[in-house]
Design an enzyme around this catalytic site. Structure first.
Site, PDB file in Angstrom:
ATOM      1  N   TYR A  56       0.711  -0.850  -0.012  1.00  0.00           N
ATOM      2  CA  TYR A  56      -0.195  -0.262   0.331  1.00  0.00           C
ATOM      3  C   TYR A  56       1.110   1.239   0.225  1.00  0.00           C
ATOM      4  CZ  TYR A  56      -4.090  -2.821  -0.020  1.00  0.00           C
ATOM      5  OH  TYR A  56      -4.978  -3.888  -0.405  1.00  0.00           O
ATOM      6  N   ARG A  59       1.169   2.203  -3.006  1.00  0.00           N
ATOM      7  CA  ARG A  59       0.335   2.341  -4.056  1.00  0.00           C
ATOM      8  C   ARG A  59      -0.217   3.789  -3.581  1.00  0.00           C
ATOM      9  NH1 ARG A  59       0.754  -2.244  -5.528  1.00  0.00           N
ATOM     10  NH2 ARG A  59       1.804  -0.541  -6.932  1.00  0.00           N
ATOM     11  N   ASN A  92     -13.150   2.806  -4.966  1.00  0.00           N
ATOM     12  CA  ASN A  92     -11.276   3.065  -5.689  1.00  0.00           C
ATOM     13  C   ASN A  92     -11.076   4.108  -4.068  1.00  0.00           C
ATOM     14  OD1 ASN A  92     -11.847   2.427  -8.149  1.00  0.00           O
ATOM     15  ND2 ASN A  92     -12.148   4.180  -8.997  1.00  0.00           N
ATOM     16  N   HIS A 109     -14.403   2.122   0.404  1.00  0.00           N
ATOM     17  CA  HIS A 109     -13.293   0.653   0.164  1.00  0.00           C
ATOM     18  C   HIS A 109     -12.484   1.650   1.135  1.00  0.00           C
ATOM     19  CE1 HIS A 109     -15.506  -2.583  -2.794  1.00  0.00           C
ATOM     20  NE2 HIS A 109     -15.890  -2.027  -1.500  1.00  0.00           N
ATOM     21  N   CYS A 136       0.560   5.390  16.623  1.00  0.00           N
ATOM     22  CA  CYS A 136      -1.803   6.595  16.841  1.00  0.00           C
ATOM     23  C   CYS A 136      -1.004   7.326  17.384  1.00  0.00           C
ATOM     24  CB  CYS A 136      -2.708   5.412  17.123  1.00  0.00           C
ATOM     25  SG  CYS A 136      -4.287   6.028  17.348  1.00  0.00           S
ATOM     26  N   GLY A 175     -17.191   1.539 -14.663  1.00  0.00           N
ATOM     27  CA  GLY A 175     -16.018   1.277 -14.388  1.00  0.00           C
ATOM     28  C   GLY A 175     -15.596   0.422 -13.863  1.00  0.00           C
ATOM     29  N   THR A 176     -16.708  -1.224 -13.663  1.00  0.00           N
ATOM     30  CA  THR A 176     -16.477  -1.878 -11.987  1.00  0.00           C
ATOM     31  C   THR A 176     -16.998  -3.013 -12.503  1.00  0.00           C
ATOM     32  OG1 THR A 176     -16.639  -2.312  -9.939  1.00  0.00           O
ATOM     33  CG2 THR A 176     -18.969  -1.030 -11.062  1.00  0.00           C
ATOM     34  N   SER A 177     -16.404  -3.876 -12.140  1.00  0.00           N
ATOM     35  CA  SER A 177     -16.626  -5.603 -12.930  1.00  0.00           C
ATOM     36  C   SER A 177     -17.873  -6.123 -12.595  1.00  0.00           C
ATOM     37  CB  SER A 177     -15.813  -6.262 -13.186  1.00  0.00           C
ATOM     38  OG  SER A 177     -15.174  -6.266 -11.661  1.00  0.00           O
ATOM     39  N   ASN A 201     -19.078   1.013 -18.772  1.00  0.00           N
ATOM     40  CA  ASN A 201     -18.172   0.009 -19.025  1.00  0.00           C
ATOM     41  C   ASN A 201     -17.002  -0.289 -20.093  1.00  0.00           C
ATOM     42  OD1 ASN A 201     -16.719  -0.973 -16.109  1.00  0.00           O
ATOM     43  ND2 ASN A 201     -16.675  -3.124 -17.771  1.00  0.00           N
TER      44      ASN A 201
HETATM   45  N1  APR Z   1     -13.664   2.582 -18.730  1.00  0.00           N
HETATM   46  C1  APR Z   1     -14.439   2.403 -18.490  1.00  0.00           C
HETATM   47  N2  APR Z   1     -14.212   0.953 -18.013  1.00  0.00           N
HETATM   48  C2  APR Z   1     -13.004   0.244 -17.749  1.00  0.00           C
HETATM   49  C3  APR Z   1     -12.022   1.106 -18.538  1.00  0.00           C
HETATM   50  C4  APR Z   1     -11.719   2.165 -18.865  1.00  0.00           C
HETATM   51  N3  APR Z   1     -10.554   2.724 -19.651  1.00  0.00           N
HETATM   52  N4  APR Z   1     -10.392   0.137 -18.190  1.00  0.00           N
HETATM   53  C5  APR Z   1     -10.934  -0.759 -17.503  1.00  0.00           C
HETATM   54  N5  APR Z   1     -12.939  -0.771 -17.284  1.00  0.00           N
HETATM   55  C6  APR Z   1     -13.509  -1.838 -16.934  1.00  0.00           C
HETATM   56  C7  APR Z   1     -13.188  -3.664 -17.092  1.00  0.00           C
HETATM   57  O1  APR Z   1     -13.275  -3.800 -17.644  1.00  0.00           O
HETATM   58  C8  APR Z   1     -13.825  -3.984 -15.197  1.00  0.00           C
HETATM   59  O2  APR Z   1     -15.188  -4.197 -16.154  1.00  0.00           O
HETATM   60  O3  APR Z   1     -13.427  -2.124 -15.334  1.00  0.00           O
HETATM   61  C9  APR Z   1     -13.596  -2.747 -15.016  1.00  0.00           C
HETATM   62  C10 APR Z   1     -12.794  -3.153 -13.434  1.00  0.00           C
HETATM   63  O4  APR Z   1     -12.786  -3.838 -12.793  1.00  0.00           O
HETATM   64  P1  APR Z   1     -12.654  -4.623 -11.681  1.00  0.00           P
HETATM   65  O5  APR Z   1     -10.536  -4.079 -11.800  1.00  0.00           O
HETATM   66  O6  APR Z   1     -12.869  -6.007 -11.162  1.00  0.00           O
HETATM   67  O7  APR Z   1     -12.645  -3.371 -10.506  1.00  0.00           O
HETATM   68  P2  APR Z   1     -13.174  -2.940  -9.172  1.00  0.00           P
HETATM   69  O8  APR Z   1     -15.014  -3.238  -9.984  1.00  0.00           O
HETATM   70  O9  APR Z   1     -13.605  -1.443  -8.865  1.00  0.00           O
HETATM   71  O10 APR Z   1     -13.161  -3.691  -8.343  1.00  0.00           O
HETATM   72  C11 APR Z   1     -13.861  -3.688  -7.200  1.00  0.00           C
HETATM   73  O11 APR Z   1     -12.551  -5.474  -5.764  1.00  0.00           O
HETATM   74  O12 APR Z   1     -10.540  -5.306  -5.506  1.00  0.00           O
HETATM   75  C12 APR Z   1     -12.039  -5.553  -5.373  1.00  0.00           C
HETATM   76  O13 APR Z   1     -11.765  -3.810  -3.020  1.00  0.00           O
HETATM   77  C13 APR Z   1     -10.832  -4.174  -4.229  1.00  0.00           C
HETATM   78  O14 APR Z   1     -12.230  -1.974  -4.866  1.00  0.00           O
HETATM   79  C14 APR Z   1     -12.227  -2.983  -6.222  1.00  0.00           C
HETATM   80  C15 APR Z   1     -13.350  -3.877  -5.321  1.00  0.00           C
END
Ligand code: APR
Length: 236
Positions: A56, A59, A92, A109, A136, A175-177, A201
């Site tokens: 971290y 990061r 994020n 998160h 702390c 932008g989330t899976s 996405n």
């Molecule tokens: N524009 C839009 N979407 C995008 C782009 C982009 N340029 N690049 C990638 N993506 C999409 C991918 O296709 C994918 O579906 O963003 C998504 C990212 O998915 P993950 O990597 O799984 O991220 P996220 O959904 O934020 O993960 C959720 O998982 O590990 C934990 O706590 C962590 O907050 C995180 C959580």
């Protein structure tokens, strides 16, 4: 169909991808060379605090090299100009939403630029590296850890998020899976409560079928276009 007054936006790693921050579930399934379970669980922290802190720290240091992209800036503009209720819920842990100017924001998160005391629960802003022996400022214990919600831990501000979802007229996921709960279930809550739902996405996510509308492409292109549309309609 009801007019749009309340907007809830969920963002994930894809939003920051064009800023140069790696997503979690990219090719190979590794996150910056690590399995997520090796760096992002309470067990990992207990087993190997040096590794988790170092991970971290890297990061956090990376944040100095990246900038908000067009999608962060567009959402900040929407936050400033939207006269109705609006909440950005981000998964994020980077600070790109706030650096772009967004204020109605929840980091569900956690945040890289924050330290959490595992002893007393104190959370406070943190810059630079966070060695495991750091003390702390509230209770004096050497128990500071990255203020990140690990797998198996409760995300922040869930009550406020649930309240906003129940009132939402429009829910947008960017932008989330859709692989991680509870965030992956927000679309169902919002729909159940009567919201329109939209996914922006790069590719269809695991929950794409749950959305009323899906648009595929890079966030840096899709989000500014969508924000222009919403502000032009001003259906408050
Ligand atoms: N524009 C839009 N979407 C995008 C782009 C982009 N340029 N690049 C990638 N993506 C999409 C991918 O296709 C994918 O579906 O963003 C998504 C990212 O998915 P993950 O990597 O799984 O991220 P996220 O959904 O934020 O993960 C959720 O998982 O590990 C934990 O706590 C962590 O907050 C995180 C959580």
């Amino acid at each position: 169909m009801r007019d749009i007054h309340n907007i809830v936006i969920l963002t994930g790693a894809g939003l920051s991808a064009e800023s140069g921050i790696a997503t979690f579930r990219g090719p190979g399934g590794l996150w910056e060379g690590h399995r997520v379970e090796d760096v992002c669980t309470p067990q990992a922290l207990a087993r190997n605090p040096e590794l988790v802190h170092r991970f971290y720290d890297a990061r956090r240091a990376k944040l100095a090299e990246v900038e908000p992209n067009a999608a962060h800036l567009a959402l900040a503009r929407l936050d400033t100009e939207w006269p109705g209720e609006l909440l950005i819920v981000t998964q994020n842990v980077d600070d790109l939403h706030e650096r772009a100017g967004a204020e109605r924001l929840i980091h569900m998160h956690g945040e890289l630029k924050s330290a959490l005391c595992a002893q007393c629960g104190d959370r406070r802003p943190w810059e630079g590296s966070l060695p495991p022996e750091s003390l702390c400022a509230a209770c004096g214990a050497a128990a500071l850890r990255p203020d990140i919600v690990f797998f198996g831990e409760m995300p922040y501000r869930m009550e406020a998020i649930e309240r906003a979802l129940a009132r939402a007229d429009l829910f947008v996921s960017i932008g989330t899976s859709g692989a991680v709960y509870p965030a992956a279930g927000f679309v169902q809550t919002a729909r159940y409560c009567g919201a329109r739902t939209l996914e922006l996405n790069l590719e269809p996510s695991e929950g794409s079928f749950l959305f009323g509308e899906s648009r595929m492409g890079p966030a840096g292109e899709l989000v500014p276009t969508w924000v222009d549309e919403v502000l032009a309609a001003r259906l408050v």
